[in-house]
Structure formats: C-alpha cells, structure tokens
Write a protein that holds these residues in place. Sequence first.
Motif, PDB file in Angstrom:
ATOM      1  N   PHE A 100      21.180 -11.147 -15.570  1.00  0.00           N
ATOM      2  CA  PHE A 100      20.320 -11.755 -15.250  1.00  0.00           C
ATOM      3  C   PHE A 100      19.139 -10.119 -14.471  1.00  0.00           C
ATOM      4  N   ASP A 101      20.443  -9.194 -13.989  1.00  0.00           N
ATOM      5  CA  ASP A 101      19.952  -8.450 -12.766  1.00  0.00           C
ATOM      6  C   ASP A 101      19.377  -6.963 -14.224  1.00  0.00           C
ATOM      7  N   HIS A 102      19.833  -7.501 -15.753  1.00  0.00           N
ATOM      8  CA  HIS A 102      20.447  -5.979 -15.717  1.00  0.00           C
ATOM      9  C   HIS A 102      18.544  -6.854 -16.628  1.00  0.00           C
ATOM     10  N   ALA A 103      18.175  -7.992 -16.422  1.00  0.00           N
ATOM     11  CA  ALA A 103      17.006  -8.363 -17.710  1.00  0.00           C
ATOM     12  C   ALA A 103      15.832  -8.330 -16.672  1.00  0.00           C
ATOM     13  N   VAL A 104      16.125  -8.527 -15.381  1.00  0.00           N
ATOM     14  CA  VAL A 104      14.867  -7.647 -14.634  1.00  0.00           C
ATOM     15  C   VAL A 104      14.650  -6.550 -14.138  1.00  0.00           C
ATOM     16  N   GLU A 105      15.683  -5.883 -14.005  1.00  0.00           N
ATOM     17  CA  GLU A 105      15.899  -4.174 -13.760  1.00  0.00           C
ATOM     18  C   GLU A 105      14.569  -3.843 -15.404  1.00  0.00           C
ATOM     19  N   LEU A 106      15.029  -3.853 -16.610  1.00  0.00           N
ATOM     20  CA  LEU A 106      14.625  -4.364 -17.799  1.00  0.00           C
ATOM     21  C   LEU A 106      12.904  -4.487 -17.347  1.00  0.00           C
ATOM     22  N   GLY A 107      12.739  -5.394 -16.987  1.00  0.00           N
ATOM     23  CA  GLY A 107      10.858  -5.991 -16.876  1.00  0.00           C
ATOM     24  C   GLY A 107      10.665  -7.636 -17.258  1.00  0.00           C
ATOM     25  N   VAL A 108      11.537  -7.904 -17.528  1.00  0.00           N
ATOM     26  CA  VAL A 108      11.175  -9.150 -18.523  1.00  0.00           C
ATOM     27  C   VAL A 108      10.036 -10.144 -17.335  1.00  0.00           C
ATOM     28  N   ASP A 109       9.905 -10.558 -18.961  1.00  0.00           N
ATOM     29  CA  ASP A 109       9.114 -11.737 -17.666  1.00  0.00           C
ATOM     30  C   ASP A 109       9.124 -13.474 -17.474  1.00  0.00           C
ATOM     31  N   VAL A 110      10.362 -13.025 -17.871  1.00  0.00           N
ATOM     32  CA  VAL A 110      10.864 -14.728 -18.326  1.00  0.00           C
ATOM     33  C   VAL A 110      12.069 -14.538 -18.076  1.00  0.00           C
ATOM     34  N   LEU A 111      13.402 -14.926 -17.624  1.00  0.00           N
ATOM     35  CA  LEU A 111      14.672 -15.095 -17.739  1.00  0.00           C
ATOM     36  C   LEU A 111      15.716 -16.426 -17.736  1.00  0.00           C
ATOM     37  N   GLU A 112      16.105 -16.701 -18.819  1.00  0.00           N
ATOM     38  CA  GLU A 112      16.516 -17.781 -20.165  1.00  0.00           C
ATOM     39  C   GLU A 112      17.792 -18.408 -19.590  1.00  0.00           C
ATOM     40  N   MET A 113      18.427 -19.905 -19.655  1.00  0.00           N
ATOM     41  CA  MET A 113      19.446 -19.962 -18.770  1.00  0.00           C
ATOM     42  C   MET A 113      19.628 -21.774 -19.169  1.00  0.00           C
ATOM     43  N   ASP A 114      20.999 -21.723 -19.291  1.00  0.00           N
ATOM     44  CA  ASP A 114      21.666 -23.075 -19.448  1.00  0.00           C
ATOM     45  C   ASP A 114      22.017 -23.586 -18.562  1.00  0.00           C
ATOM     46  N   VAL A 115      22.034 -24.804 -18.114  1.00  0.00           N
ATOM     47  CA  VAL A 115      22.972 -25.282 -17.082  1.00  0.00           C
ATOM     48  C   VAL A 115      23.518 -26.896 -17.751  1.00  0.00           C
ATOM     49  N   HIS A 116      25.080 -26.910 -16.847  1.00  0.00           N
ATOM     50  CA  HIS A 116      26.269 -27.860 -16.887  1.00  0.00           C
ATOM     51  C   HIS A 116      25.817 -28.443 -15.350  1.00  0.00           C
ATOM     52  N   GLN A 117      26.376 -29.246 -15.684  1.00  0.00           N
ATOM     53  CA  GLN A 117      27.245 -30.409 -14.120  1.00  0.00           C
ATOM     54  C   GLN A 117      28.064 -30.423 -14.449  1.00  0.00           C
ATOM     55  N   THR A 118      28.996 -29.657 -13.233  1.00  0.00           N
ATOM     56  CA  THR A 118      30.931 -29.715 -12.455  1.00  0.00           C
ATOM     57  C   THR A 118      30.952 -30.978 -12.468  1.00  0.00           C
ATOM     58  N   LYS A 119      32.168 -31.852 -12.564  1.00  0.00           N
ATOM     59  CA  LYS A 119      32.739 -33.127 -12.183  1.00  0.00           C
ATOM     60  C   LYS A 119      32.287 -33.681 -10.650  1.00  0.00           C
ATOM     61  N   ASP A 120      32.557 -32.811 -10.177  1.00  0.00           N
ATOM     62  CA  ASP A 120      31.919 -31.924  -8.487  1.00  0.00           C
ATOM     63  C   ASP A 120      30.420 -32.255  -8.087  1.00  0.00           C
ATOM     64  N   GLY A 121      29.850 -32.309  -9.238  1.00  0.00           N
ATOM     65  CA  GLY A 121      28.316 -32.274  -9.156  1.00  0.00           C
ATOM     66  C   GLY A 121      27.423 -30.726  -8.958  1.00  0.00           C
ATOM     67  N   VAL A 122      28.007 -29.431  -8.563  1.00  0.00           N
ATOM     68  CA  VAL A 122      27.290 -28.287  -8.233  1.00  0.00           C
ATOM     69  C   VAL A 122      27.308 -27.973 -10.557  1.00  0.00           C
ATOM     70  N   ILE A 123      25.549 -27.521 -10.514  1.00  0.00           N
ATOM     71  CA  ILE A 123      24.656 -27.330 -11.460  1.00  0.00           C
ATOM     72  C   ILE A 123      25.205 -25.876 -11.487  1.00  0.00           C
ATOM     73  N   ILE A 124      25.847 -25.356 -12.264  1.00  0.00           N
ATOM     74  CA  ILE A 124      25.852 -24.290 -13.302  1.00  0.00           C
ATOM     75  C   ILE A 124      25.637 -23.699 -14.515  1.00  0.00           C
ATOM     76  N   LEU A 125      25.713 -22.209 -15.179  1.00  0.00           N
ATOM     77  CA  LEU A 125      25.068 -21.563 -16.032  1.00  0.00           C
ATOM     78  C   LEU A 125      26.228 -21.892 -16.963  1.00  0.00           C
ATOM     79  N   MET A 126      26.386 -21.970 -18.207  1.00  0.00           N
ATOM     80  CA  MET A 126      26.586 -22.176 -18.460  1.00  0.00           C
ATOM     81  C   MET A 126      26.294 -23.148 -20.390  1.00  0.00           C
ATOM     82  N   HIS A 127      26.281 -21.398 -21.582  1.00  0.00           N
ATOM     83  CA  HIS A 127      25.570 -22.582 -22.617  1.00  0.00           C
ATOM     84  C   HIS A 127      25.991 -23.700 -23.894  1.00  0.00           C
ATOM     85  N   ASP A 128      27.692 -23.397 -24.090  1.00  0.00           N
ATOM     86  CA  ASP A 128      28.612 -24.497 -24.440  1.00  0.00           C
ATOM     87  C   ASP A 128      28.108 -25.683 -23.275  1.00  0.00           C
TER      88      ASP A 128
END
Length: 299
Positions: A63-91
Amino acid sequence: MKSRKMRIVLSVVAGLFVLYVALAWRAQPVPEHPFYTQQDGGVMVIAHQGGEWLRPSNTLVAFDHAVELGVDVLEMDVHQTKDGVIILMHDDTVDRTTDGRGTIKEMSFAEIRELDAGHYWTDDDGATYPYRGQGIQVPTLEEIFQNYPEMRMNIEIKQETPSMVRPFCQLIRDYNMEEKILVATFHQATVEEFRQVCPHVITSMVEPEIQLFFGLNTVFLGALFQAPGTAFQVPRTSSLPIIGTVDVLTERFIRVANSHNIQVHAWTINDPAEMERLIGLGVNGIITDRPDLLLEVTR
C-alpha cells in the motif's frame, strides 16, 4: 370480433407500456456519493491488494508503494481472527502467502502477527524471494485506516461466517471513513446485512444483482433495474448456465449502467492493451495488479 380482439390487444399493450413507464420511473438513478465525486475525471485506478504483481499483497509495503505511485483507490480483503481482530488477507487460510499454516478465523491475532507476510512473493518464478525475512507482517484494518486516512479504499469482506459485519462497520465509523469506503463481497447474505447495519457506506453489487441487470439489459429493459448498490465490479466475461461464456463488459452494459449512475469497474486487468480497450468502452474504474502500467496508460 376482430375489432374486439384488436381492442383487447391494444389494451394489453397500453397496460404493459404504462407498467414499463411506472417501473422505469421507480428505478431512480443511484444518488451521488463523495467516494466517486472525489474522482478528478478519468478512469479510477484501483490497486488490487495494493498491486500484487509489484509487492506482497495486502501489506503495508504494497500500500505504501501504491500510494507513492499515485493510485486512486487501495483495494484489500478482510477476515477476522478468532479473538476478533480484523486483518488483511486474500485467502481464508494463511498457507499461500505466509510461512505459516492455518485458517484465519481459527487463529489468534498474536499467532498471525508472528508470520512472514512477504514469504511467498516472487517476480521471477521462484528464483528469488526479495521480501522474505524482511519483517513484513499481516496488517490490521485499523492500521490501514491509521496509515492512509485520506485514501479511498475498496474493501472486500471475504469471511462469511461468523459474520464480521458489525465490528467492521464500527471500525469504519470509529475512524470516520464512511465517505472513503466502498465495500464488496461475493456473499449475498453478507452484503444485505452490511447494507442494513451500515447504510451510509456504499457497496458494490453481488452476482445475483448483476445477473438481474445483465438479463434486463439483454432484452432492452435495463431502464427497469433498481440498483441496491453503487457499482458493478465485474470480469470481462462470465459463464452462464445453458448460454455459456458471454461478454459482460460491453459498451451497452456500461452505458446503461452509467445511465443509472452505477459505476462499472473491471477486474482484474493487467494487460495495457486491454486496459486501453476497456477505457475506450467507457469503464469507470479498473482493478489491477499492475497499477503502474494502468497509470502509464491513463496519463
């Protein structure tokens, strides 16, 4: 007798016409939203997972690199761990992109935080792994909001069960990101719950909704579509039962969608020639693993 039949036919036709006009009138355009009005013209450059072909996906490095490039939108995927933390991962497991193994919703955040999120990434078919062992961690969504508060984000809810809609919505509210988030998912029940719980955050549409529009548009009844979301995020082609493979991203599909003020975003497009072709058709955004190439095409 013929005159009576003709009157019946004309009455039916007139009734159908009135019904069509009434339904078309009810199908009001999607209201304007700041997420889109922030766009300063041109096609929206959406960095898929931060640009997976350039950096390890769904990481701060990407995401740092994408922002540096100058993109308009950051796309990402979210899951939640068993203790309730929302994290980023595709699978839904950590197996493919880290040096660990396990299902995210069955793991604690502390366990996931110990993993190497740059472990898998290579751009030379495995000859080298330049981000392996560099201390790249799986980020939380909260870290993303803290690091990029001015960026627009396209966030896909990957996890269907247990539902993570309410804590996800609350986190968006806590960081005042309502106008900067477009939520996507493949799950009908998830998007319906999200629209109810978080009505001020816009969503893209799921497959049954897209198929309804596609069917109506195919028989020239696209004006009747009542959009439950603000965007179609679709591939170039799709396989339909009986019919087979069909072109989704046609000039008419895009034009009629835009007449409803529905945005059309193509995914996942990494070839510059195809980017140019789709821009020529009028797509509003392109989701890509190579935002650097898309930025070159759009300049």
